[in-house]
Design an enzyme around this catalytic site. Structure first.
Site, PDB file in Angstrom:
ATOM      1  N   SER A 163      48.782 -65.557  44.338  1.00 37.44           N
ATOM      2  CA  SER A 163      48.359 -65.282  45.710  1.00 37.44           C
ATOM      3  C   SER A 163      49.539 -65.353  46.667  1.00 37.44           C
ATOM      4  CB  SER A 163      47.361 -66.334  46.184  1.00 37.44           C
ATOM      5  OG  SER A 163      46.302 -66.439  45.304  1.00 37.44           O
ATOM      6  N   HIS A 182      47.460 -58.390  42.142  1.00 41.08           N
ATOM      7  CA  HIS A 182      46.667 -59.406  42.855  1.00 41.08           C
ATOM      8  C   HIS A 182      45.223 -58.930  42.971  1.00 41.08           C
ATOM      9  CE1 HIS A 182      46.201 -61.958  46.792  1.00 41.08           C
ATOM     10  NE2 HIS A 182      45.653 -62.556  45.760  1.00 41.08           N
ATOM     11  N   GLU A 235      45.858 -55.609  45.045  1.00 37.83           N
ATOM     12  CA  GLU A 235      47.094 -55.547  45.835  1.00 37.83           C
ATOM     13  C   GLU A 235      48.241 -55.523  44.809  1.00 37.83           C
ATOM     14  OE1 GLU A 235      47.853 -59.065  48.265  1.00 37.83           O
ATOM     15  OE2 GLU A 235      48.658 -57.834  49.876  1.00 37.83           O
ATOM     16  N   ASN A 273      47.138 -62.194  52.246  1.00 38.74           N
ATOM     17  CA  ASN A 273      47.159 -63.566  52.755  1.00 38.74           C
ATOM     18  C   ASN A 273      48.002 -63.739  54.014  1.00 38.74           C
ATOM     19  OD1 ASN A 273      45.349 -64.993  51.097  1.00 38.74           O
ATOM     20  ND2 ASN A 273      46.753 -64.677  49.391  1.00 38.74           N
TER      21      ASN A 273
HETATM   22  N1  LIG Z   1      40.755 -68.307  43.139  1.00 45.11           N
HETATM   23  C1  LIG Z   1      40.974 -67.244  43.897  1.00 45.11           C
HETATM   24  O1  LIG Z   1      40.151 -66.864  44.757  1.00 45.11           O
HETATM   25  C2  LIG Z   1      42.235 -66.431  43.697  1.00 45.11           C
HETATM   26  C3  LIG Z   1      42.282 -65.134  44.242  1.00 45.11           C
HETATM   27  C4  LIG Z   1      43.417 -64.342  43.997  1.00 45.11           C
HETATM   28  C5  LIG Z   1      44.464 -64.869  43.247  1.00 45.11           C
HETATM   29  N2  LIG Z   1      44.397 -66.141  42.747  1.00 45.11           N
HETATM   30  C6  LIG Z   1      45.527 -66.606  41.928  1.00 45.11           C
HETATM   31  O2  LIG Z   1      45.127 -66.557  40.558  1.00 45.11           O
HETATM   32  C7  LIG Z   1      45.796 -67.589  39.815  1.00 45.11           C
HETATM   33  C8  LIG Z   1      44.758 -68.433  39.083  1.00 45.11           C
HETATM   34  O3  LIG Z   1      43.898 -69.018  40.044  1.00 45.11           O
HETATM   35  P1  LIG Z   1      42.464 -69.589  39.638  1.00 45.11           P
HETATM   36  O4  LIG Z   1      41.736 -69.802  40.912  1.00 45.11           O
HETATM   37  O5  LIG Z   1      41.869 -68.751  38.566  1.00 45.11           O
HETATM   38  O6  LIG Z   1      42.885 -71.004  39.007  1.00 45.11           O
HETATM   39  P2  LIG Z   1      42.044 -71.980  38.050  1.00 45.11           P
HETATM   40  O7  LIG Z   1      42.513 -73.347  38.334  1.00 45.11           O
HETATM   41  O8  LIG Z   1      40.583 -71.669  38.131  1.00 45.11           O
HETATM   42  O9  LIG Z   1      42.515 -71.553  36.561  1.00 45.11           O
HETATM   43  C9  LIG Z   1      43.821 -71.730  36.111  1.00 45.11           C
HETATM   44  C10 LIG Z   1      43.785 -71.812  34.589  1.00 45.11           C
HETATM   45  O10 LIG Z   1      45.142 -71.756  34.132  1.00 45.11           O
HETATM   46  C11 LIG Z   1      45.222 -72.574  32.980  1.00 45.11           C
HETATM   47  N3  LIG Z   1      46.626 -72.900  32.702  1.00 45.11           N
HETATM   48  C12 LIG Z   1      47.434 -73.784  33.328  1.00 45.11           C
HETATM   49  N4  LIG Z   1      48.654 -73.771  32.759  1.00 45.11           N
HETATM   50  C13 LIG Z   1      48.633 -72.850  31.761  1.00 45.11           C
HETATM   51  C14 LIG Z   1      49.589 -72.381  30.805  1.00 45.11           C
HETATM   52  N5  LIG Z   1      50.828 -72.883  30.767  1.00 45.11           N
HETATM   53  N6  LIG Z   1      49.198 -71.433  29.925  1.00 45.11           N
HETATM   54  C15 LIG Z   1      47.943 -70.938  29.948  1.00 45.11           C
HETATM   55  N7  LIG Z   1      46.995 -71.342  30.824  1.00 45.11           N
HETATM   56  C16 LIG Z   1      47.342 -72.287  31.718  1.00 45.11           C
HETATM   57  C17 LIG Z   1      44.354 -73.780  33.319  1.00 45.11           C
HETATM   58  O11 LIG Z   1      43.957 -74.493  32.147  1.00 45.11           O
HETATM   59  C18 LIG Z   1      43.171 -73.100  34.041  1.00 45.11           C
HETATM   60  O12 LIG Z   1      42.134 -72.795  33.128  1.00 45.11           O
HETATM   61  C19 LIG Z   1      46.655 -68.358  40.816  1.00 45.11           C
HETATM   62  O13 LIG Z   1      47.953 -67.835  40.800  1.00 45.11           O
HETATM   63  C20 LIG Z   1      45.967 -68.045  42.157  1.00 45.11           C
HETATM   64  O14 LIG Z   1      46.862 -68.107  43.246  1.00 45.11           O
HETATM   65  C21 LIG Z   1      43.296 -66.924  42.946  1.00 45.11           C
END
Ligand SMILES: NC(=O)c1ccc[n+]([C@@H]2O[C@H](COP(=O)([O-])OP(=O)(O)OC[C@H]3O[C@@H](n4cnc5c(N)ncnc54)[C@H](O)[C@@H]3O)[C@@H](O)[C@H]2O)c1
Length: 298
Positions: free
Chosen positions: A119, A140, A152, A190
């Protein structure tokens, strides 16, 4: 041609990304360090496919086909060996992402494109730890991925035209609308959204109006589907704070300074819907308003 896609991280975004690629016929290897997260992701994907069937947008056969296209793995090395594209959606943490991309650069085929769903973290900085800067790009997706139309697409300093073109047409193959932007703090989504949320929190903090009033003005007056304070609760107040810090550090402009109320709420563990309390309280799926005065600057 892109056929095999590895998705790193099976949390909120990773399971939605895996679901979407699989639904459109790509072979997906969903990878997480945590087996429980993988099990939960498959349950969530199944539940969301059932929801699509309920809405009449998917058939039972398509659900079965979609699930057949997904395999899971707890090893990055094994899981990306045959990937044409890797989409990283692991926890938003700079050091973690740099480590993951170093590994991906060693384990994925030399011609694979490596994308991040970050993000806010710089695509250019991620690219710098690899030997394939031209093949590193931001992809994104928005939450919930199977529903939201936007991708994005973020071009880092070294991202090639060819990589960008491939990711733009791949996004279209998922029936999404990709938009190309350059790699500067917050990208576009963002950079515009977070200052609005921060301003809504300042408006509350300064006692201009309460939670209900602020969200209602933006919902009914600006036709936003939900108010900025409720949206902040859903995104996660810790996530909002982290992105504002990226904007503040990246531009060095005080207009991005996070509101002290946001900083305090995160420090108190009130991170929004996922912790049961933010600007609203969340109990068994329903949302209640917290007394607005609680938030006033004293
Ligand atoms: N949640 C949102 O609304 C949103 C929207 C757009 C982008 N994002 C981006 O997406 C990404 C993930 O966010 P999320 O909300 O899904 O997070 P989340 O916490 O729900 O999930 C993250 C996952 O990554 C896993 N993980 C951590 N280290 C790891 C590794 N070394 N290898 C493999 N897996 C690993 C964790 O076990 C977890 O299951 C982030 O970069 C976030 O900025 C999130």
């Amino acid at each position: 041609m892109i056929k095999n896609i590895s998705v790193i991280g099976s949390g909120t975004m990773g399971n939605g990304i895996a679901h979407t690629f699989a639904q459109f016929g790509y072979s997906v290897n969903l990878i997480d360090i945590n087996q429980e997260a993988l099990d939960k992701a498959l349950q969530t994907i199944t539940k969301n496919l059932d929801r699509q069937i309920g809405k009449g947008t998917l058939t039972e056969e398509q659900k079965v086909e979609t699930l057949k296209h997904i395999i899971t793995s707890t090893s990055v090395e094994a899981g990306v060996k045959h990937a044409d594209l890797v989409v990283e959606a692991a926890t938003e943490n700079l050091d973690l992402k740099l480590k993951i991309f170093k590994d991906l650069d060693s384990f994925a085929p030399a011609d694979a494109i490596l994308a991040s769903n970050t993000s806010s973290i710089s695509i250019t900085q991620i690219a710098a730890v690899t030997n394939r800067g031209d093949k590193i790009i931001g992809m994104h997706f928005m939450n919930p991925v199977p529903v939201m139309k936007l991708v994005e697409v973020i071009r880092g300093y070294q991202t090639s035209d060819e990589t960008t073109k491939t990711i733009m047409s791949l996004s279209e193959s998922l029936h999404k609308t990709p938009v190309e932007v350059n790699d500067y703090p917050g990208f576009v989504a963002n950079r515009i959204l977070m200052p609005m949320i921060n301003e809504a929190i300042y408006t509350l903090y300064e006692g201009v109006a309460g939670v209900y009033e602020i969200d209602t003005v933006m919902k009914l007056g600006m036709a936003h589907p939900m108010g900025p304070l409720q949206l902040a609760d859903f995104i996660g107040l810790d996530v909002c704070l982290a992105i504002l810090k990226v904007l503040h550090d990246g531009f060095g402009n005080p207009k991005y300074a996070p509101c002290p109320l946001l900083v305090n709420m995160v420090a108190a563990g009130k991170k929004g819907a996922k912790t049961g309390e933010g600007f609203y309280t969340y109990t068994s799926g329903s949302k209640d308003l917290i007394v607005a005065n609680k938030f006033k600057k004293s």
